[in-house]
Motif scaffolding. Structure first.
Motif, PDB file in Angstrom:
ATOM      1  N   GLU A 183       0.832  -1.209   0.000  1.00  0.00           N
ATOM      2  CA  GLU A 183       0.000   0.000   0.000  1.00  0.00           C
ATOM      3  C   GLU A 183       0.864   1.257   0.000  1.00  0.00           C
ATOM      4  O   GLU A 183       0.588   2.217  -0.734  1.00  0.00           O
ATOM      5  CB  GLU A 183      -0.925  -0.006   1.216  1.00  0.00           C
ATOM      6  N   LEU A 184       1.893   1.250   0.824  1.00  0.00           N
ATOM      7  CA  LEU A 184       2.778   2.415   0.877  1.00  0.00           C
ATOM      8  C   LEU A 184       3.462   2.627  -0.466  1.00  0.00           C
ATOM      9  O   LEU A 184       3.545   3.759  -0.966  1.00  0.00           O
ATOM     10  CB  LEU A 184       3.818   2.219   1.981  1.00  0.00           C
ATOM     11  N   PHE A 185       3.946   1.541  -1.058  1.00  0.00           N
ATOM     12  CA  PHE A 185       4.630   1.657  -2.349  1.00  0.00           C
ATOM     13  C   PHE A 185       3.685   2.188  -3.426  1.00  0.00           C
ATOM     14  O   PHE A 185       4.040   3.096  -4.190  1.00  0.00           O
ATOM     15  CB  PHE A 185       5.188   0.291  -2.752  1.00  0.00           C
ATOM     16  N   ASN A 186       2.492   1.627  -3.506  1.00  0.00           N
ATOM     17  CA  ASN A 186       1.538   2.064  -4.535  1.00  0.00           C
ATOM     18  C   ASN A 186       1.142   3.524  -4.346  1.00  0.00           C
ATOM     19  O   ASN A 186       1.015   4.275  -5.329  1.00  0.00           O
ATOM     20  CB  ASN A 186       0.301   1.169  -4.511  1.00  0.00           C
ATOM     21  N   ASN A 187       0.945   3.935  -3.099  1.00  0.00           N
ATOM     22  CA  ASN A 187       0.582   5.333  -2.847  1.00  0.00           C
ATOM     23  C   ASN A 187       1.696   6.285  -3.269  1.00  0.00           C
ATOM     24  O   ASN A 187       1.458   7.296  -3.940  1.00  0.00           O
ATOM     25  CB  ASN A 187       0.253   5.535  -1.368  1.00  0.00           C
ATOM     26  N   LEU A 188       2.917   5.962  -2.861  1.00  0.00           N
ATOM     27  CA  LEU A 188       4.045   6.832  -3.205  1.00  0.00           C
ATOM     28  C   LEU A 188       4.281   6.865  -4.711  1.00  0.00           C
ATOM     29  O   LEU A 188       4.550   7.928  -5.285  1.00  0.00           O
ATOM     30  CB  LEU A 188       5.309   6.355  -2.485  1.00  0.00           C
ATOM     31  N   LEU A 189       4.181   5.710  -5.351  1.00  0.00           N
ATOM     32  CA  LEU A 189       4.416   5.663  -6.794  1.00  0.00           C
ATOM     33  C   LEU A 189       3.347   6.458  -7.542  1.00  0.00           C
ATOM     34  O   LEU A 189       3.658   7.201  -8.493  1.00  0.00           O
ATOM     35  CB  LEU A 189       4.430   4.209  -7.266  1.00  0.00           C
ATOM     36  N   LYS A 190       2.104   6.339  -7.117  1.00  0.00           N
ATOM     37  CA  LYS A 190       1.024   7.059  -7.789  1.00  0.00           C
ATOM     38  C   LYS A 190       1.181   8.569  -7.635  1.00  0.00           C
ATOM     39  O   LYS A 190       1.069   9.334  -8.609  1.00  0.00           O
ATOM     40  CB  LYS A 190      -0.323   6.608  -7.218  1.00  0.00           C
ATOM     41  N   VAL A 191       1.464   9.007  -6.409  1.00  0.00           N
ATOM     42  CA  VAL A 191       1.585  10.445  -6.155  1.00  0.00           C
ATOM     43  C   VAL A 191       2.726  11.052  -6.958  1.00  0.00           C
ATOM     44  O   VAL A 191       2.585  12.113  -7.588  1.00  0.00           O
ATOM     45  CB  VAL A 191       1.783  10.697  -4.647  1.00  0.00           C
ATOM     46  N   HIS A 192       3.856  10.383  -6.993  1.00  0.00           N
ATOM     47  CA  HIS A 192       5.019  10.963  -7.664  1.00  0.00           C
ATOM     48  C   HIS A 192       4.963  10.767  -9.172  1.00  0.00           C
ATOM     49  O   HIS A 192       5.613  11.522  -9.913  1.00  0.00           O
ATOM     50  CB  HIS A 192       6.298  10.362  -7.084  1.00  0.00           C
ATOM     51  N   ALA A 193       4.209   9.778  -9.632  1.00  0.00           N
ATOM     52  CA  ALA A 193       3.986   9.672 -11.076  1.00  0.00           C
ATOM     53  C   ALA A 193       3.096  10.820 -11.552  1.00  0.00           C
ATOM     54  O   ALA A 193       3.331  11.408 -12.621  1.00  0.00           O
ATOM     55  CB  ALA A 193       3.356   8.325 -11.407  1.00  0.00           C
ATOM     56  N   GLU A 194       2.084  11.148 -10.749  1.00  0.00           N
ATOM     57  CA  GLU A 194       1.216  12.280 -11.095  1.00  0.00           C
ATOM     58  C   GLU A 194       1.973  13.599 -11.010  1.00  0.00           C
ATOM     59  O   GLU A 194       1.660  14.552 -11.734  1.00  0.00           O
ATOM     60  CB  GLU A 194       0.005  12.304 -10.166  1.00  0.00           C
ATOM     61  N   ALA A 195       2.985  13.648 -10.120  1.00  0.00           N
ATOM     62  CA  ALA A 195       3.780  14.871  -9.993  1.00  0.00           C
ATOM     63  C   ALA A 195       4.785  15.027 -11.125  1.00  0.00           C
ATOM     64  O   ALA A 195       5.443  16.070 -11.222  1.00  0.00           O
ATOM     65  CB  ALA A 195       4.499  14.893  -8.653  1.00  0.00           C
ATOM     66  N   GLY A 196       4.913  14.010 -11.962  1.00  0.00           N
ATOM     67  CA  GLY A 196       5.766  14.121 -13.139  1.00  0.00           C
ATOM     68  C   GLY A 196       7.174  13.589 -12.972  1.00  0.00           C
ATOM     69  O   GLY A 196       8.028  13.834 -13.833  1.00  0.00           O
ATOM     70  N   TYR A 197       7.436  12.835 -11.902  1.00  0.00           N
ATOM     71  CA  TYR A 197       8.785  12.294 -11.717  1.00  0.00           C
ATOM     72  C   TYR A 197       9.032  11.063 -12.593  1.00  0.00           C
ATOM     73  O   TYR A 197      10.178  10.748 -12.908  1.00  0.00           O
ATOM     74  CB  TYR A 197       9.012  11.937 -10.244  1.00  0.00           C
ATOM     75  N   PHE A 198       7.963  10.351 -12.964  1.00  0.00           N
ATOM     76  CA  PHE A 198       8.105   9.147 -13.778  1.00  0.00           C
ATOM     77  C   PHE A 198       7.141   9.215 -14.955  1.00  0.00           C
ATOM     78  O   PHE A 198       6.075   9.835 -14.876  1.00  0.00           O
ATOM     79  CB  PHE A 198       7.813   7.881 -12.948  1.00  0.00           C
ATOM     80  N   ARG A 199       7.529   8.531 -16.011  1.00  0.00           N
ATOM     81  CA  ARG A 199       6.663   8.413 -17.171  1.00  0.00           C
ATOM     82  C   ARG A 199       5.959   7.066 -17.143  1.00  0.00           C
ATOM     83  O   ARG A 199       6.305   6.176 -16.368  1.00  0.00           O
ATOM     84  CB  ARG A 199       7.486   8.561 -18.459  1.00  0.00           C
ATOM     85  N   SER A 200       4.988   6.924 -18.025  1.00  0.00           N
ATOM     86  CA  SER A 200       4.219   5.673 -18.062  1.00  0.00           C
ATOM     87  C   SER A 200       5.107   4.485 -18.411  1.00  0.00           C
ATOM     88  O   SER A 200       4.861   3.360 -17.969  1.00  0.00           O
ATOM     89  CB  SER A 200       3.079   5.797 -19.076  1.00  0.00           C
ATOM     90  N   MET A 201       6.159   4.728 -19.187  1.00  0.00           N
ATOM     91  CA  MET A 201       7.060   3.645 -19.575  1.00  0.00           C
ATOM     92  C   MET A 201       7.863   3.111 -18.391  1.00  0.00           C
ATOM     93  O   MET A 201       8.410   2.006 -18.452  1.00  0.00           O
ATOM     94  CB  MET A 201       8.031   4.138 -20.656  1.00  0.00           C
ATOM     95  N   HIS A 202       7.923   3.860 -17.296  1.00  0.00           N
ATOM     96  CA  HIS A 202       8.696   3.437 -16.131  1.00  0.00           C
ATOM     97  C   HIS A 202       7.860   2.681 -15.107  1.00  0.00           C
ATOM     98  O   HIS A 202       8.425   1.998 -14.245  1.00  0.00           O
ATOM     99  CB  HIS A 202       9.319   4.662 -15.441  1.00  0.00           C
TER     100      HIS A 202
END
Length: 300
Positions: free
Chosen positions: A154-173
């Protein structure tokens, strides 16, 4: 005490100024040193960053990354006054996880330095969430979780979602990052066992028996040639026995090893063959005698 001269006052002022300069330089050096290990928070997401840019740049390029990572974690624990509460296994396993995360983050294409740091911290925070004493001792998870108990996934999914929306990662990552974290989930049970503080030593009890070698004879006795040896009898008397009498009995012959029935059959065949041979010899002798008689009659 006589008053100081102008020269002495100038020397005293210069000495005090030099001491002040050295003190300021030492304070600046210590401030920069602490800045390397200071846990800051990300501006737009408020995520703590226990893995600083200094750690990423220093460990990744170090000739001995595992040793450098353990040194970094030791220093981090020392600053937060929890080094004594952490064991060697805590440092070693956390260092292994951090190195794997760093290598993985560096292997992803199109990630800048800030995104690499964010990804490494997401993976490391998720790893130490419920499986490492670092989060318990350094206490950075209280700010992260806001005193709510989250599972690692849960912690991993939350952090990944928030920072993906913030633009740190692209969909390919996203997919490679999830696959990398899944490796941790598959091994968390084993890793958690390594971090349990009340581990007990396994004790095994086993009875062993060992035959000790006989004591060798003294050298002076070993050099004496003894053709006979003494044998103790039941009545206490000692008699000399020749070593040849104690030799093992002779091995049985091939005939003795054969079954008696087989031997009897063989003997019958031998007798029959002998009888046939004798009959042939007698018949041949008669034929020779008849030929000789016939030749003698023709001459007359």
């Amino acid at each position: 005490m006589p008053p100081k001269t102008q020269k002495q006052k100038e020397e005293e002022a210069a000495r005090l100024a030099e001491e002040q300069r050295l003190r300021e330089e030492e304070e600046e050096r210590q401030r920069k040193e602490l800045e390397k290990y200071k846990i800051n928070t990300l501006n737009n997401t408020n995520m703590p960053l226990p893995i600083t840019k200094y750690c990423i740049e220093y460990v990744y390029l170090h000739s001995e990354p595992h040793k450098a990572t353990i040194e970094y974690l030791h220093k981090l624990a020392e600053i937060y006054n929890c080094k004594d509460q952490l064991r060697d296994i805590d440092f070693q396993i956390s260092a292994d996880a951090l190195i794997n995360d760093l290598i993985f983050a560096k292997s992803l294409n199109n990630l800048n330095e800030e995104s690499v740091q964010v990804l490494v911290n997401i993976l490391f925070l998720s790893f130490t969430n419920n499986n490492s004493k670092f989060s318990q001792e350094i206490r950075y998870t209280n700010t992260l979780q806001k005193k709510s108990k989250l599972t690692d996934a849960e912690l991993f999914n939350n952090l990944l979602k928030v920072h993906a929306e913030a633009g740190y990662f692209r969909s390919m990552h996203i997919l490679p990052i999830k696959e990398h974290f899944q490796i941790y989930l598959n091994h968390f049970d084993l890793i958690n066992q390594a971090f349990i503080s009340d581990q007990r030593t396994l004790e095994l009890h086993m009875d062993l028996q060992m035959d000790l070698p006989l004591q060798p004879l003294p050298l002076d006795e070993a050099l004496i040639y003894r053709p006979f040896e003494q044998k103790a009898e039941d009545d206490g008397l000692i008699e000399t026995v020749d070593q040849e009498d104690q030799q093992a009995p002779p091995e049985p012959t091939d005939e003795e090893l054969l079954d008696p029935i087989i031997m009897e059959a063989i003997q019958k065949k031998l007798d029959l063959a002998k009888q046939e041979l004798e009959e042939k010899l007698v018949s041949r002798q008669k034929d020779m005698e008849e030929k000789l008689m016939s030749m003698a009659t023709k001459k007359k």
